[in-house]
Scaffold this active site. Structure first.
Site, mmCIF file in Angstrom:
data_model
loop_
_atom_site.group_PDB
_atom_site.id
_atom_site.type_symbol
_atom_site.label_atom_id
_atom_site.label_comp_id
_atom_site.label_asym_id
_atom_site.label_seq_id
_atom_site.Cartn_x
_atom_site.Cartn_y
_atom_site.Cartn_z
ATOM 1 N N GLU A 26 -2.930 -1.512 4.653
ATOM 2 C CA GLU A 26 -2.354 -1.283 3.235
ATOM 3 C C GLU A 26 -3.160 -2.349 2.369
ATOM 4 O O GLU A 26 -2.952 -3.533 2.453
ATOM 5 C CB GLU A 26 -0.946 -1.536 3.163
ATOM 6 C CG GLU A 26 -0.044 -0.627 3.932
ATOM 7 C CD GLU A 26 0.386 0.669 3.116
ATOM 8 O OE1 GLU A 26 -0.284 0.836 2.155
ATOM 9 O OE2 GLU A 26 0.733 1.569 3.790
ATOM 10 N N TYR A 38 7.057 7.076 11.498
ATOM 11 C CA TYR A 38 7.040 8.206 12.167
ATOM 12 C C TYR A 38 5.792 9.244 11.579
ATOM 13 O O TYR A 38 5.550 8.980 10.382
ATOM 14 C CB TYR A 38 8.445 9.313 11.638
ATOM 15 C CG TYR A 38 9.595 8.375 12.084
ATOM 16 C CD1 TYR A 38 10.294 7.946 10.883
ATOM 17 C CD2 TYR A 38 10.066 7.750 13.295
ATOM 18 C CE1 TYR A 38 11.641 6.975 11.051
ATOM 19 C CE2 TYR A 38 11.166 6.975 13.366
ATOM 20 C CZ TYR A 38 11.852 6.629 12.428
ATOM 21 O OH TYR A 38 12.821 6.052 12.432
HETATM 22 ZN ZN LIG Z 1 -0.331 5.797 1.746
#
Ligand SMILES: [Zn+2]
Length: 426
Positions: free
Chosen positions: A395, A376
């Protein structure tokens, strides 16, 4: 009047910067550890003697001014009657061709006495072994622009505390992509990653070379890569330089830091305690609902979604810039986990997974479907919802946040080709 800026016993990011630059220019300040000890003091004394400053081992305003060209990575030099371009290059530990790159006027008008030149030093503008703060970003954008006049730069807006939100533009082509870093304060290593990429791209372009086998001239002409290295400069400043008594949110920040842990270990939000990657209008209500689960109903180190979508000047500016730019693809850099998130809820834009698989292959990062708690109100979520084009969260790195700067080399090697290919494939 000439108050100390840095002296023996001081610690922190500014000391690291001093140590980094002194060692780049041939002094020995000891290990770049952010601690102003005897070796650093001796190096400062040497530097002061060489620059006609009082050799007391204390960095004052005049000493800092003398260091500034080295921090920015270039010297503003007026050509003397007896100067040759070769001598100037030698005196700055650089090459004639690098001086010519910095000063397109030499090719047009010839090399003449009285000419003002930007002379680059023979080391990288972007350091790879120090904590990185917003004040450095400003100096380094000046430094990169001076070295590479073809680099586009500008400002997309301002942070809560009025810090500029910078962008850099690599290339002049029609196709646009946008990469950003440091939505989360703790994750400032992503700013350095993106800036290193910009510096290496520019250097390669100026030399007419290839990067990871990719023709950079071709990419430059077909594509414009927009880079916003630091979305959250106020938060990064808090994490890297600590909480200053002059911060207008000083007492608020102390109360919002409910577990009373060091800011540099926990703070992801902007300076108003809003998690910027939960502030975009893409299922924002769900992010809001989850606040209570994470004890983040009020401003917090992380997980607070803010009073309304795009309530923060940083997210507003980035969403507005993205709307105007209409990029074909975006990457939002975060840390950690070595994974690429490529979808949003049940939406997956055309080619999104195919491109993701290629980027996963060259980076070694795994492909992940977005987890419910991350589904979200993130930038990537909003971009996919709004444009139905490939949007990724990378990431980078692995370990406990904040990732140590010593991981930068590996993170860079993992991501360089992915950043080039994302622009090519978009
Ligand atoms: Zn982050």
């Amino acid at each position: 009047m000439n108050k100390p800026i840095l002296q023996i016993g001081d610690k922190g990011a500014k000391v690291m910067l001093l140590q980094n630059r002194l060692s780049e220019i041939g002094y020995n300040p000891g290990i770049v550890d952010g601690i102003y000890g005897n070796l650093t003091k001796n190096a400062v004394i040497q530097f002061q003697s060489d620059h006609a400053l009082k050799p007391d081992g204390i960095v004052s305003l005049s000493g800092w001014k003398a260091l500034m060209p080295y921090i920015e990575g270039f010297n503003r030099y007026t050509v003397g009657v007896a100067d040759t371009i070769k001598d100037i290059a030698q005196n700055h530990y650089t090459t004639v061709s690098q001086i010519v790159t910095c000063n397109p006027g030499i090719e047009k008008e010839g090399f003449q006495p009285g000419m003002q030149l930007n002379v680059p030093y023979g080391f990288d503008v972007i350091p790879s072994n120090i904590s990185y703060s917003p004040d450095l970003l400003e100096s380094h954008i000046r430094g990169l622009s001076a070295r590479y006049p073809f680099l586009g730069t500008g400002i997309i807006g301002q942070s809560v505390l009025g810090k500029p939100l910078y962008f850099l533009r690599l290339g002049s082509g029609k196709k646009k992509v946008l990469y950003n870093g440091a939505h989360h304060a703790l994750e400032w290593i992503t700013s350095v990653l993106l800036l290193k990429f910009c510096e290496n791209f520019c250097r390669t372009y100026s030399r007419g070379e290839k990067m990871k086998g990719i023709d950079i001239h071709g990419l430059y002409n077909s594509c414009s890569i927009y880079v916003i290295p630091m979305v959250n400069p106020d938060g990064v400043d808090l994490v890297v330089n600590g909480l200053s008594a002059e911060n207008p949110f000083y007492y608020d920040l102390l109360s919002w830091n409910h577990d009373n842990l060091p800011f540099e270990e926990i703070w992801k939000a902007n300076i108003r305690g809003v998690d910027l990657n939960l502030n975009y209008p893409a299922n924002w209500d769900k992010a809001k609902e989850l606040e209570s689960k994470f004890n983040a109903c009020k401003p917090s180190p992380c997980r607070h979604a803010g009073p309304s979508p795009l309530s923060e000047p940083e997210t507003f500016a980035l969403a507005d810039f993205t709307q105007r730019l209409k990029p074909e693809l975006v990457i939002a850099y975060h840390t950690q986990g070595r994974v690429i998130y490529w979808n949003y809820g049940t939406s997956a834009p055309p080619r999104s997974k195919d491109i993701a698989e290629i980027l996963s292959g060259v980076s070694g990062y795994g492909l992940e479907e977005t987890l419910p708690e991350d589904s979200y109100a993130g930038y990537k979520d909003w971009f996919i919802q709004e444009f139905d084009k490939p949007g990724y969260t990378f990431e980078a790195g692995i370990g406990v946040n904040p990732l140590p700067i010593s991981q930068l080399g590996t993170i860079y090697l993992d991501n360089e080709k992915a950043m080039l290919l994302a622009a090519l494939l978009a």
